[in-house]
Design a protein around this motif. Structure first.
Motif, PDB file in Angstrom:
ATOM      1  N   GLY A  93       0.814  -1.218   0.000  1.00  0.00           N
ATOM      2  CA  GLY A  93       0.000   0.000   0.000  1.00  0.00           C
ATOM      3  C   GLY A  93       0.843   1.261   0.000  1.00  0.00           C
ATOM      4  O   GLY A  93       0.547   2.225  -0.712  1.00  0.00           O
ATOM      5  N   PHE A  94       1.941   1.263   0.794  1.00  0.00           N
ATOM      6  CA  PHE A  94       2.832   2.429   0.811  1.00  0.00           C
ATOM      7  C   PHE A  94       3.445   2.666  -0.568  1.00  0.00           C
ATOM      8  O   PHE A  94       3.546   3.809  -1.032  1.00  0.00           O
ATOM      9  CB  PHE A  94       3.942   2.234   1.842  1.00  0.00           C
ATOM     10  CG  PHE A  94       3.455   2.237   3.267  1.00  0.00           C
ATOM     11  CD1 PHE A  94       2.385   3.018   3.650  1.00  0.00           C
ATOM     12  CD2 PHE A  94       4.064   1.435   4.222  1.00  0.00           C
ATOM     13  CE1 PHE A  94       1.926   3.022   4.951  1.00  0.00           C
ATOM     14  CE2 PHE A  94       3.612   1.433   5.526  1.00  0.00           C
ATOM     15  CZ  PHE A  94       2.536   2.228   5.895  1.00  0.00           C
ATOM     16  N   LEU A  95       3.884   1.576  -1.225  1.00  0.00           N
ATOM     17  CA  LEU A  95       4.529   1.721  -2.524  1.00  0.00           C
ATOM     18  C   LEU A  95       3.546   2.217  -3.582  1.00  0.00           C
ATOM     19  O   LEU A  95       3.889   3.057  -4.414  1.00  0.00           O
ATOM     20  CB  LEU A  95       5.128   0.370  -2.955  1.00  0.00           C
ATOM     21  CG  LEU A  95       6.236  -0.184  -2.050  1.00  0.00           C
ATOM     22  CD1 LEU A  95       6.725  -1.525  -2.575  1.00  0.00           C
ATOM     23  CD2 LEU A  95       7.403   0.775  -1.937  1.00  0.00           C
ATOM     24  N   PRO A 150       1.855   3.604  -9.406  1.00  0.00           N
ATOM     25  CA  PRO A 150       1.852   4.384  -8.151  1.00  0.00           C
ATOM     26  C   PRO A 150       1.294   5.791  -8.373  1.00  0.00           C
ATOM     27  O   PRO A 150       1.301   6.329  -9.486  1.00  0.00           O
ATOM     28  CB  PRO A 150       3.337   4.440  -7.756  1.00  0.00           C
ATOM     29  CG  PRO A 150       4.012   3.408  -8.575  1.00  0.00           C
ATOM     30  CD  PRO A 150       3.223   3.277  -9.830  1.00  0.00           C
ATOM     31  N   LYS A 151       0.816   6.390  -7.275  1.00  0.00           N
ATOM     32  CA  LYS A 151       0.290   7.749  -7.354  1.00  0.00           C
ATOM     33  C   LYS A 151       1.396   8.761  -7.638  1.00  0.00           C
ATOM     34  O   LYS A 151       1.177   9.779  -8.293  1.00  0.00           O
ATOM     35  CB  LYS A 151      -0.421   8.107  -6.051  1.00  0.00           C
ATOM     36  CG  LYS A 151      -1.676   7.275  -5.797  1.00  0.00           C
ATOM     37  CD  LYS A 151      -2.335   7.656  -4.493  1.00  0.00           C
ATOM     38  CE  LYS A 151      -3.582   6.819  -4.236  1.00  0.00           C
ATOM     39  NZ  LYS A 151      -4.204   7.145  -2.929  1.00  0.00           N
ATOM     40  N   LYS A 152       2.619   8.476  -7.124  1.00  0.00           N
ATOM     41  CA  LYS A 152       3.776   9.337  -7.383  1.00  0.00           C
ATOM     42  C   LYS A 152       4.932   8.454  -7.839  1.00  0.00           C
ATOM     43  O   LYS A 152       5.149   7.387  -7.255  1.00  0.00           O
ATOM     44  CB  LYS A 152       4.178  10.106  -6.115  1.00  0.00           C
ATOM     45  CG  LYS A 152       3.180  11.159  -5.691  1.00  0.00           C
ATOM     46  CD  LYS A 152       3.670  11.940  -4.482  1.00  0.00           C
ATOM     47  CE  LYS A 152       3.605  11.090  -3.231  1.00  0.00           C
ATOM     48  NZ  LYS A 152       3.961  11.851  -2.015  1.00  0.00           N
ATOM     49  N   PRO A 153       5.685   8.859  -8.856  1.00  0.00           N
ATOM     50  CA  PRO A 153       6.805   8.026  -9.319  1.00  0.00           C
ATOM     51  C   PRO A 153       7.939   8.004  -8.302  1.00  0.00           C
ATOM     52  O   PRO A 153       8.048   8.865  -7.430  1.00  0.00           O
ATOM     53  CB  PRO A 153       7.238   8.702 -10.628  1.00  0.00           C
ATOM     54  CG  PRO A 153       6.800  10.117 -10.476  1.00  0.00           C
ATOM     55  CD  PRO A 153       5.541  10.085  -9.645  1.00  0.00           C
ATOM     56  N   ILE A 154       8.794   7.020  -8.432  1.00  0.00           N
ATOM     57  CA  ILE A 154       9.931   6.888  -7.521  1.00  0.00           C
ATOM     58  C   ILE A 154      10.935   8.003  -7.796  1.00  0.00           C
ATOM     59  O   ILE A 154      11.123   8.446  -8.933  1.00  0.00           O
ATOM     60  CB  ILE A 154      10.567   5.486  -7.698  1.00  0.00           C
ATOM     61  CG1 ILE A 154      11.608   5.216  -6.620  1.00  0.00           C
ATOM     62  CG2 ILE A 154      11.159   5.322  -9.082  1.00  0.00           C
ATOM     63  CD1 ILE A 154      12.098   3.789  -6.587  1.00  0.00           C
TER      64      ILE A 154
END
Length: 503
Positions: A93-95, A150-154
Protein backbone atom coordinates in the motif's frame (compact mmCIF):
# COMPACT_ATOMS: atom_id res chain seq x y z
CA UNK A 1 5.87 5.31 7.69
CA UNK A 2 8.52 6.38 10.16
CA UNK A 3 7.57 3.46 12.42
CA UNK A 4 7.87 1.01 9.52
CA UNK A 5 11.28 2.40 8.55
CA UNK A 6 12.47 2.14 12.14
CA UNK A 7 11.17 -1.42 12.43
CA UNK A 8 12.89 -2.40 9.17
CA UNK A 9 16.18 -0.93 10.37
CA UNK A 10 15.97 -2.79 13.71
CA UNK A 11 15.22 -6.09 11.96
CA UNK A 12 18.06 -5.63 9.50
CA UNK A 13 20.53 -4.59 12.19
CA UNK A 14 19.88 -7.08 14.95
CA UNK A 15 18.69 -10.31 13.26
CA UNK A 16 21.79 -12.44 13.69
CA UNK A 17 20.58 -16.07 13.49
CA UNK A 18 19.58 -18.01 10.39
CA UNK A 19 16.02 -18.61 11.67
CA UNK A 20 15.45 -14.91 12.43
CA UNK A 21 16.71 -13.89 8.99
CA UNK A 22 14.41 -16.37 7.25
CA UNK A 23 11.42 -15.23 9.31
CA UNK A 24 12.17 -11.59 8.39
CA UNK A 25 12.23 -12.52 4.71
CA UNK A 26 8.89 -14.35 5.12
CA UNK A 27 7.28 -11.30 6.77
CA UNK A 28 8.63 -8.99 4.07
CA UNK A 29 7.16 -11.22 1.36
CA UNK A 30 3.84 -11.24 3.21
CA UNK A 31 3.88 -7.41 3.56
CA UNK A 32 4.59 -6.97 -0.16
CA UNK A 33 1.99 -9.47 -1.36
CA UNK A 34 2.13 -11.26 -4.67
CA UNK A 35 5.15 -10.51 -6.86
CA UNK A 36 5.96 -9.28 -9.45
CA UNK A 37 3.90 -6.36 -8.17
CA UNK A 38 3.23 -4.70 -11.54
CA UNK A 39 1.94 -7.87 -13.24
CA UNK A 40 -0.23 -8.86 -10.27
CA UNK A 41 -1.77 -5.36 -10.08
CA UNK A 42 -2.51 -5.37 -13.82
CA UNK A 43 -4.12 -8.80 -13.50
CA UNK A 44 -6.25 -7.58 -10.60
CA UNK A 45 -7.44 -4.58 -12.57
CA UNK A 46 -8.25 -6.78 -15.54
CA UNK A 47 -10.00 -9.31 -13.27
CA UNK A 48 -12.29 -6.66 -11.79
CA UNK A 49 -13.83 -6.06 -15.22
CA UNK A 50 -14.70 -9.73 -15.82
CA UNK A 51 -17.87 -10.19 -13.70
CA UNK A 52 -21.03 -10.18 -15.79
CA UNK A 53 -22.71 -6.87 -16.03
CA UNK A 54 -26.26 -6.67 -14.79
CA UNK A 55 -28.60 -5.75 -17.61
CA UNK A 56 -31.76 -3.85 -16.78
CA UNK A 57 -34.52 -2.58 -19.01
CA UNK A 58 -35.36 1.09 -18.58
CA UNK A 59 -38.94 2.34 -18.51
CA UNK A 60 -40.62 2.92 -21.88
CA UNK A 61 -40.87 6.55 -22.97
CA UNK A 62 -43.51 8.03 -25.29
CA UNK A 63 -42.05 10.27 -27.97
CA UNK A 64 -43.80 12.43 -30.57
CA UNK A 65 -42.40 12.05 -34.09
CA UNK A 66 -42.18 14.76 -36.77
CA UNK A 67 -45.38 13.35 -38.34
CA UNK A 68 -47.28 13.96 -35.08
CA UNK A 69 -47.65 10.27 -34.27
CA UNK A 70 -46.65 8.63 -30.98
CA UNK A 71 -43.77 6.17 -30.68
CA UNK A 72 -42.46 4.22 -27.71
CA UNK A 73 -38.79 3.75 -26.91
CA UNK A 74 -37.14 1.43 -24.43
CA UNK A 75 -33.42 1.31 -23.57
CA UNK A 76 -31.14 -1.32 -22.13
CA UNK A 77 -28.81 0.00 -19.42
CA UNK A 78 -25.88 -1.93 -18.06
CA UNK A 79 -24.58 -1.39 -14.55
CA UNK A 80 -21.16 -2.54 -13.42
CA UNK A 81 -20.82 -3.87 -9.87
CA UNK A 82 -19.27 -1.38 -7.48
CA UNK A 83 -15.51 -1.71 -7.07
CA UNK A 84 -14.73 -3.02 -3.64
CA UNK A 85 -11.85 -1.45 -1.79
CA UNK A 86 -9.67 -4.43 -1.00
CA UNK A 87 -7.19 -4.57 1.81
CA UNK A 88 -3.65 -4.38 0.47
CA UNK A 89 -0.61 -5.55 2.45
CA UNK A 90 0.97 -2.59 4.29
CA UNK A 91 4.25 -2.26 2.38
CA UNK A 92 2.47 -2.76 -0.93
CA UNK A 93 0.00 0.00 0.00
CA UNK A 94 2.83 2.43 0.81
CA UNK A 95 4.53 1.72 -2.52
CA UNK A 96 1.33 2.16 -4.53
CA UNK A 97 0.76 5.47 -2.72
CA UNK A 98 4.18 6.63 -3.97
CA UNK A 99 6.07 6.44 -0.65
CA UNK A 100 9.27 4.88 -2.01
CA UNK A 101 11.50 6.09 0.81
CA UNK A 102 10.39 3.03 2.76
CA UNK A 103 11.47 0.96 -0.27
CA UNK A 104 15.01 2.32 0.06
CA UNK A 105 14.99 1.34 3.75
CA UNK A 106 13.70 -2.13 2.79
CA UNK A 107 16.50 -2.53 0.22
CA UNK A 108 19.12 -1.72 2.86
CA UNK A 109 17.54 -4.20 5.29
CA UNK A 110 17.42 -6.96 2.67
CA UNK A 111 21.07 -6.32 1.78
CA UNK A 112 22.16 -6.54 5.42
CA UNK A 113 20.32 -9.77 6.18
CA UNK A 114 21.39 -11.33 2.84
CA UNK A 115 25.07 -10.60 3.52
CA UNK A 116 24.68 -11.94 7.04
CA UNK A 117 22.89 -15.05 5.76
CA UNK A 118 25.76 -15.75 3.34
CA UNK A 119 28.24 -15.65 6.24
CA UNK A 120 26.08 -17.99 8.37
CA UNK A 121 25.10 -20.62 5.78
CA UNK A 122 27.82 -22.57 4.00
CA UNK A 123 25.69 -24.17 1.28
CA UNK A 124 26.17 -22.30 -1.96
CA UNK A 125 22.72 -23.21 -3.26
CA UNK A 126 20.93 -21.69 -0.25
CA UNK A 127 23.11 -18.60 -0.42
CA UNK A 128 22.28 -18.00 -4.08
CA UNK A 129 18.60 -18.72 -3.48
CA UNK A 130 18.34 -16.18 -0.63
CA UNK A 131 20.28 -13.52 -2.56
CA UNK A 132 18.15 -14.07 -5.65
CA UNK A 133 14.96 -13.66 -3.61
CA UNK A 134 16.20 -10.38 -2.10
CA UNK A 135 17.26 -9.08 -5.53
CA UNK A 136 13.90 -10.08 -7.00
CA UNK A 137 12.08 -8.00 -4.37
CA UNK A 138 14.27 -4.97 -5.14
CA UNK A 139 13.88 -5.39 -8.89
CA UNK A 140 10.08 -5.62 -8.69
CA UNK A 141 10.00 -2.46 -6.53
CA UNK A 142 12.12 -0.62 -9.13
CA UNK A 143 9.80 -1.86 -11.88
CA UNK A 144 6.79 -0.62 -9.91
CA UNK A 145 8.39 2.79 -9.36
CA UNK A 146 9.03 3.27 -13.08
CA UNK A 147 5.49 2.20 -14.03
CA UNK A 148 2.37 4.35 -14.01
CA UNK A 149 0.64 2.40 -11.22
CA UNK A 150 1.85 4.38 -8.15
CA UNK A 151 0.29 7.75 -7.35
CA UNK A 152 3.78 9.34 -7.38
CA UNK A 153 6.81 8.03 -9.32
CA UNK A 154 9.93 6.89 -7.52
CA UNK A 155 12.59 9.56 -6.89
CA UNK A 156 16.09 9.39 -8.34
CA UNK A 157 17.63 9.12 -4.86
CA UNK A 158 15.59 6.01 -4.06
CA UNK A 159 16.46 4.49 -7.46
CA UNK A 160 20.17 5.05 -6.77
CA UNK A 161 19.90 3.49 -3.31
CA UNK A 162 18.06 0.37 -4.50
CA UNK A 163 20.41 0.00 -7.49
CA UNK A 164 23.42 0.22 -5.16
CA UNK A 165 21.97 -2.54 -2.96
CA UNK A 166 21.41 -4.71 -6.06
CA UNK A 167 25.02 -4.19 -7.11
CA UNK A 168 26.29 -5.04 -3.62
CA UNK A 169 24.32 -8.30 -3.54
CA UNK A 170 25.44 -9.26 -7.04
CA UNK A 171 29.12 -8.91 -6.07
CA UNK A 172 29.05 -9.89 -2.33
CA UNK A 173 32.52 -8.50 -1.64
CA UNK A 174 33.98 -8.68 1.91
CA UNK A 175 34.45 -4.89 1.90
CA UNK A 176 30.72 -4.26 1.34
CA UNK A 177 29.85 -6.83 3.98
CA UNK A 178 32.03 -4.97 6.47
CA UNK A 179 30.49 -1.59 5.51
CA UNK A 180 26.85 -2.69 5.72
CA UNK A 181 27.12 -4.82 8.87
CA UNK A 182 29.76 -2.95 10.92
CA UNK A 183 30.53 0.56 9.66
CA UNK A 184 26.85 1.54 9.40
CA UNK A 185 26.27 0.80 13.08
CA UNK A 186 29.39 2.74 14.06
CA UNK A 187 28.27 5.71 11.96
CA UNK A 188 24.90 5.66 13.70
CA UNK A 189 26.53 5.64 17.14
CA UNK A 190 28.72 8.60 16.12
CA UNK A 191 25.66 10.50 14.86
CA UNK A 192 23.69 9.81 18.04
CA UNK A 193 26.60 10.91 20.25
CA UNK A 194 27.00 14.12 18.23
CA UNK A 195 23.27 14.77 18.49
CA UNK A 196 23.40 14.21 22.26
CA UNK A 197 26.27 16.68 22.60
CA UNK A 198 24.31 19.26 20.58
CA UNK A 199 21.24 18.81 22.78
CA UNK A 200 23.36 19.25 25.93
CA UNK A 201 24.92 22.39 24.47
CA UNK A 202 21.55 23.85 23.49
CA UNK A 203 20.12 23.06 26.95
CA UNK A 204 23.11 24.76 28.54
CA UNK A 205 22.57 27.85 26.38
CA UNK A 206 18.86 27.89 27.23
CA UNK A 207 19.63 27.69 30.96
CA UNK A 208 22.10 30.56 30.59
CA UNK A 209 19.44 32.64 28.85
CA UNK A 210 16.98 32.05 31.66
CA UNK A 211 19.32 33.59 34.25
CA UNK A 212 17.79 36.81 35.53
CA UNK A 213 20.21 39.71 35.05
CA UNK A 214 17.95 42.35 36.61
CA UNK A 215 16.21 41.53 39.87
CA UNK A 216 12.83 42.92 40.96
CA UNK A 217 12.94 46.42 42.51
CA UNK A 218 16.38 47.13 41.01
CA UNK A 219 16.82 50.80 40.03
CA UNK A 220 16.80 51.64 36.33
CA UNK A 221 19.21 54.33 35.20
CA UNK A 222 18.48 56.23 31.97
CA UNK A 223 21.74 57.38 30.42
CA UNK A 224 20.07 60.22 28.50
CA UNK A 225 18.78 61.71 31.76
CA UNK A 226 22.10 61.40 33.58
CA UNK A 227 24.46 64.37 33.61
CA UNK A 228 27.99 63.75 32.43
CA UNK A 229 29.51 64.55 35.82
CA UNK A 230 27.14 62.08 37.47
CA UNK A 231 27.88 59.18 35.13
CA UNK A 232 30.87 57.91 37.11
CA UNK A 233 28.91 57.81 40.36
CA UNK A 234 25.77 56.28 38.83
CA UNK A 235 27.58 53.49 36.97
CA UNK A 236 27.76 50.02 38.46
CA UNK A 237 31.51 49.65 38.92
CA UNK A 238 31.30 45.88 39.39
CA UNK A 239 29.37 45.56 36.14
CA UNK A 240 31.91 47.74 34.34
CA UNK A 241 34.84 45.65 35.59
CA UNK A 242 33.02 42.45 34.64
CA UNK A 243 32.38 43.74 31.13
CA UNK A 244 36.01 44.79 30.80
CA UNK A 245 37.19 41.35 31.93
CA UNK A 246 34.91 39.68 29.39
CA UNK A 247 36.11 41.95 26.60
CA UNK A 248 32.73 43.60 26.05
CA UNK A 249 33.83 47.19 26.52
CA UNK A 250 33.67 48.03 22.81
CA UNK A 251 30.12 46.72 22.55
CA UNK A 252 29.12 48.89 25.51
CA UNK A 253 30.68 51.94 23.93
CA UNK A 254 28.76 51.27 20.73
CA UNK A 255 25.52 51.02 22.67
CA UNK A 256 26.23 54.15 24.69
CA UNK A 257 24.58 57.17 22.99
CA UNK A 258 27.02 59.52 24.73
CA UNK A 259 30.12 57.61 23.63
CA UNK A 260 32.76 59.16 21.40
CA UNK A 261 32.21 59.18 17.64
CA UNK A 262 35.87 58.58 16.91
CA UNK A 263 35.33 54.84 16.37
CA UNK A 264 32.40 55.40 13.98
CA UNK A 265 32.66 55.37 10.20
CA UNK A 266 32.06 58.77 8.62
CA UNK A 267 30.09 58.78 5.37
CA UNK A 268 31.12 61.69 3.14
CA UNK A 269 28.06 63.09 1.33
CA UNK A 270 29.54 65.96 -0.73
CA UNK A 271 32.89 66.97 -2.17
CA UNK A 272 35.42 69.25 -0.45
CA UNK A 273 35.06 71.88 -3.19
CA UNK A 274 31.25 72.11 -2.96
CA UNK A 275 29.84 75.32 -1.45
CA UNK A 276 28.21 73.20 1.25
CA UNK A 277 30.18 70.29 2.70
CA UNK A 278 28.22 67.48 4.36
CA UNK A 279 29.16 64.26 6.13
CA UNK A 280 27.12 61.89 8.25
CA UNK A 281 27.39 59.38 11.08
CA UNK A 282 24.95 56.52 10.51
CA UNK A 283 23.65 55.08 13.81
CA UNK A 284 21.77 51.83 13.18
CA UNK A 285 19.45 51.00 16.05
CA UNK A 286 17.06 48.09 16.25
CA UNK A 287 14.12 49.51 14.32
CA UNK A 288 15.35 52.90 13.12
CA UNK A 289 18.37 54.66 11.66
CA UNK A 290 19.60 58.00 13.02
CA UNK A 291 21.55 60.17 10.60
CA UNK A 292 23.75 62.74 12.32
CA UNK A 293 24.64 65.07 9.42
CA UNK A 294 27.30 67.77 9.73
CA UNK A 295 26.65 70.66 7.30
CA UNK A 296 29.47 73.23 6.75
CA UNK A 297 29.06 76.53 4.89
CA UNK A 298 32.29 76.90 2.91
CA UNK A 299 31.30 80.22 1.29
CA UNK A 300 31.56 83.82 2.46
CA UNK A 301 27.80 84.32 2.10
CA UNK A 302 25.02 83.73 4.56
CA UNK A 303 22.93 80.72 3.56
CA UNK A 304 19.24 81.05 4.36
CA UNK A 305 16.64 78.28 4.46
CA UNK A 306 19.37 75.64 4.30
CA UNK A 307 17.34 72.43 4.20
CA UNK A 308 18.40 68.78 4.19
CA UNK A 309 16.01 66.97 1.85
CA UNK A 310 16.12 63.18 2.09
CA UNK A 311 14.35 60.37 0.26
CA UNK A 312 14.52 56.61 0.68
CA UNK A 313 14.53 53.58 -1.59
CA UNK A 314 13.42 50.22 -0.19
CA UNK A 315 11.41 49.48 2.91
CA UNK A 316 12.59 52.66 4.68
CA UNK A 317 10.46 55.58 5.78
CA UNK A 318 11.54 59.08 6.75
CA UNK A 319 9.93 59.90 10.09
CA UNK A 320 10.09 63.70 9.92
CA UNK A 321 11.47 66.31 7.59
CA UNK A 322 14.47 68.21 9.06
CA UNK A 323 13.65 71.86 9.70
CA UNK A 324 15.49 74.57 7.68
CA UNK A 325 18.23 76.65 9.27
CA UNK A 326 20.43 79.66 8.52
CA UNK A 327 24.21 79.29 8.24
CA UNK A 328 26.59 82.22 8.69
CA UNK A 329 29.72 82.43 6.52
CA UNK A 330 32.02 79.47 7.27
CA UNK A 331 29.59 78.29 9.94
CA UNK A 332 28.50 74.68 10.55
CA UNK A 333 25.52 72.91 12.08
CA UNK A 334 24.41 69.40 12.96
CA UNK A 335 21.12 68.09 11.55
CA UNK A 336 19.56 64.84 12.78
CA UNK A 337 17.12 62.77 10.75
CA UNK A 338 15.31 59.59 11.77
CA UNK A 339 14.54 56.84 9.27
CA UNK A 340 12.19 53.99 10.21
CA UNK A 341 13.06 50.45 9.10
CA UNK A 342 10.14 48.11 8.37
CA UNK A 343 11.75 44.91 7.01
CA UNK A 344 15.06 43.22 6.35
CA UNK A 345 16.34 44.30 2.96
CA UNK A 346 19.00 46.57 1.56
CA UNK A 347 17.94 50.21 1.51
CA UNK A 348 19.31 53.43 0.04
CA UNK A 349 19.02 56.93 1.48
CA UNK A 350 19.62 59.76 -0.99
CA UNK A 351 18.87 63.45 -1.14
CA UNK A 352 20.33 66.96 -1.45
CA UNK A 353 21.01 70.18 0.43
CA UNK A 354 18.94 73.16 -0.78
CA UNK A 355 19.70 76.77 0.29
CA UNK A 356 19.21 80.45 -0.62
CA UNK A 357 22.08 82.94 -0.75
CA UNK A 358 21.36 86.09 1.23
CA UNK A 359 20.93 89.12 -1.06
CA UNK A 360 21.01 87.12 -4.31
CA UNK A 361 18.08 87.22 -6.71
CA UNK A 362 18.83 83.82 -8.27
CA UNK A 363 16.88 80.65 -7.74
CA UNK A 364 17.55 78.25 -4.91
CA UNK A 365 20.86 76.43 -5.01
CA UNK A 366 21.13 72.67 -4.71
CA UNK A 367 23.97 70.31 -3.77
CA UNK A 368 23.32 66.64 -4.51
CA UNK A 369 24.38 64.21 -1.76
CA UNK A 370 26.01 60.82 -2.23
CA UNK A 371 23.86 57.77 -1.57
CA UNK A 372 23.93 56.07 1.85
CA UNK A 373 23.60 52.30 1.53
CA UNK A 374 22.03 50.50 4.49
CA UNK A 375 23.54 47.05 5.03
CA UNK A 376 21.20 44.12 5.63
CA UNK A 377 23.74 42.61 8.04
CA UNK A 378 22.78 45.15 10.69
CA UNK A 379 19.42 43.40 11.12
CA UNK A 380 20.35 39.71 10.70
CA UNK A 381 21.30 37.63 13.73
CA UNK A 382 22.38 33.97 13.94
CA UNK A 383 19.61 31.64 15.14
CA UNK A 384 18.98 27.92 15.45
CA UNK A 385 16.09 25.60 14.62
CA UNK A 386 15.49 21.85 14.37
CA UNK A 387 15.90 19.87 11.16
CA UNK A 388 12.14 19.34 10.93
CA UNK A 389 11.47 23.09 11.25
CA UNK A 390 14.14 23.83 8.63
CA UNK A 391 12.61 21.37 6.14
CA UNK A 392 9.11 22.73 6.79
CA UNK A 393 10.20 26.34 6.25
CA UNK A 394 12.19 25.33 3.16
CA UNK A 395 9.04 23.84 1.65
CA UNK A 396 6.82 26.79 2.63
CA UNK A 397 9.02 29.75 1.60
CA UNK A 398 8.29 30.77 -1.97
CA UNK A 399 11.21 33.09 -2.76
CA UNK A 400 14.48 31.41 -3.74
CA UNK A 401 17.74 32.99 -4.88
CA UNK A 402 20.43 30.74 -6.34
CA UNK A 403 23.96 32.16 -6.09
CA UNK A 404 26.83 30.62 -8.05
CA UNK A 405 30.05 30.25 -6.07
CA UNK A 406 32.74 32.52 -7.52
CA UNK A 407 35.66 32.75 -5.12
CA UNK A 408 39.42 32.50 -4.82
CA UNK A 409 39.28 30.33 -1.66
CA UNK A 410 40.62 26.81 -2.27
CA UNK A 411 39.50 25.10 0.97
CA UNK A 412 35.89 23.98 1.51
CA UNK A 413 35.77 24.53 5.26
CA UNK A 414 37.48 27.91 4.97
CA UNK A 415 34.90 29.03 2.39
CA UNK A 416 32.03 27.93 4.65
CA UNK A 417 33.46 29.86 7.61
CA UNK A 418 33.95 32.90 5.38
CA UNK A 419 30.29 32.80 4.30
CA UNK A 420 29.14 32.39 7.93
CA UNK A 421 31.18 35.41 8.97
CA UNK A 422 29.97 37.53 6.04
CA UNK A 423 26.25 36.77 6.42
CA UNK A 424 25.82 36.46 10.22
CA UNK A 425 24.20 33.06 9.65
CA UNK A 426 24.55 29.95 11.80
CA UNK A 427 25.51 26.53 10.46
CA UNK A 428 22.93 23.93 11.51
CA UNK A 429 24.92 20.97 10.17
CA UNK A 430 26.89 19.37 13.05
CA UNK A 431 30.62 19.94 13.20
CA UNK A 432 31.33 16.21 13.03
CA UNK A 433 29.35 15.90 9.82
CA UNK A 434 31.57 18.57 8.25
CA UNK A 435 34.86 17.16 9.51
CA UNK A 436 37.15 15.16 7.24
CA UNK A 437 37.82 15.71 3.57
CA UNK A 438 35.94 14.06 0.71
CA UNK A 439 36.00 16.68 -2.04
CA UNK A 440 32.49 18.06 -1.48
CA UNK A 441 30.44 19.62 1.31
CA UNK A 442 26.75 20.34 1.99
CA UNK A 443 25.56 22.47 4.90
CA UNK A 444 22.36 24.19 6.02
CA UNK A 445 22.50 27.78 7.33
CA UNK A 446 19.86 29.70 9.26
CA UNK A 447 19.39 33.23 10.55
CA UNK A 448 16.56 35.40 11.82
CA UNK A 449 16.14 39.14 11.49
CA UNK A 450 15.19 41.47 14.33
CA UNK A 451 11.76 41.71 12.67
CA UNK A 452 11.16 37.97 13.06
CA UNK A 453 11.84 37.08 9.40
CA UNK A 454 13.60 33.77 8.74
CA UNK A 455 16.38 33.25 6.22
CA UNK A 456 17.48 29.78 5.07
CA UNK A 457 20.48 28.82 2.97
CA UNK A 458 21.84 25.55 1.61
CA UNK A 459 25.53 25.47 0.67
CA UNK A 460 26.52 22.79 -1.87
CA UNK A 461 30.20 23.15 -2.76
CA UNK A 462 32.93 20.91 -4.11
CA UNK A 463 36.62 20.94 -4.79
CA UNK A 464 37.37 20.13 -8.46
CA UNK A 465 40.21 17.70 -7.90
CA UNK A 466 40.87 17.26 -11.66
CA UNK A 467 41.87 20.94 -11.87
CA UNK A 468 44.67 20.56 -9.34
CA UNK A 469 45.14 21.34 -5.63
CA UNK A 470 45.12 25.11 -6.18
CA UNK A 471 41.73 25.14 -7.92
CA UNK A 472 39.12 27.35 -6.21
CA UNK A 473 35.91 26.05 -4.66
CA UNK A 474 32.89 25.69 -6.97
CA UNK A 475 29.19 25.06 -6.36
CA UNK A 476 25.95 26.88 -5.51
CA UNK A 477 24.27 28.54 -2.55
CA UNK A 478 20.47 28.46 -2.50
CA UNK A 479 18.74 31.06 -0.34
CA UNK A 480 15.08 30.88 0.64
CA UNK A 481 13.05 33.52 2.46
CA UNK A 482 9.45 34.53 2.91
CA UNK A 483 9.98 37.95 1.32
CA UNK A 484 11.60 38.70 -2.01
CA UNK A 485 13.65 41.59 -0.64
CA UNK A 486 15.39 39.49 1.98
CA UNK A 487 16.26 36.70 -0.49
CA UNK A 488 17.68 39.17 -3.03
CA UNK A 489 19.55 41.26 -0.44
CA UNK A 490 21.17 38.21 1.15
CA UNK A 491 22.19 36.95 -2.29
CA UNK A 492 23.75 40.34 -3.14
CA UNK A 493 25.66 40.28 0.14
CA UNK A 494 27.05 36.80 -0.60
CA UNK A 495 28.02 37.86 -4.13
CA UNK A 496 29.90 40.90 -2.83
CA UNK A 497 31.76 39.05 -0.07
CA UNK A 498 32.53 35.71 -1.72
CA UNK A 499 36.12 36.46 -2.62
CA UNK A 500 38.62 36.63 0.18
CA UNK A 501 40.59 39.85 0.14
CA UNK A 502 44.29 39.59 0.86
CA UNK A 503 45.49 42.03 3.48
Amino acid sequence: LRIYRGALWILGEYCSTKEDIQSVMTEVRRSLGEIPIVESEIKKEAGELKPEEEVSVGPAQKLVTEMGTYATQSALSSSRPAKKEEDRPPLRGFLLDGDFFVAASLATTLTKIALRYVSLVQEKKKQNSFNAEAMLLMATILHLGKSSLPKKPITDDDVDRISLCLKVLSECSPLMNDIFNKECRQSLSHMLSAKLEEEKLSQKKESEKRNVTIQPDDPISFMQLTAKNEMSSKEDQFQLSLLAAMGNTQRKEAADPLASKLNKVVTQLTGFSDPVYAEAYVHVNQYDIVLDVLVVNQTSDTLQNCTLELATLGDLKLVEKPSPLTLAPHDFANIKANVKVASTENGIIFGNVVYDVSGAASDRNCVVLSDIHIDIMDYIQPASCTDAEFRQMWAEFEWENKVTVNTNIIDLNEYLQHILKSTNMKCLTPEKALSGYCGFMAANLYARSIFGEDALANVSIEKPIHLGPEAPVTGHIRIRAKSQGMALSLGDKINLSQKKTSL
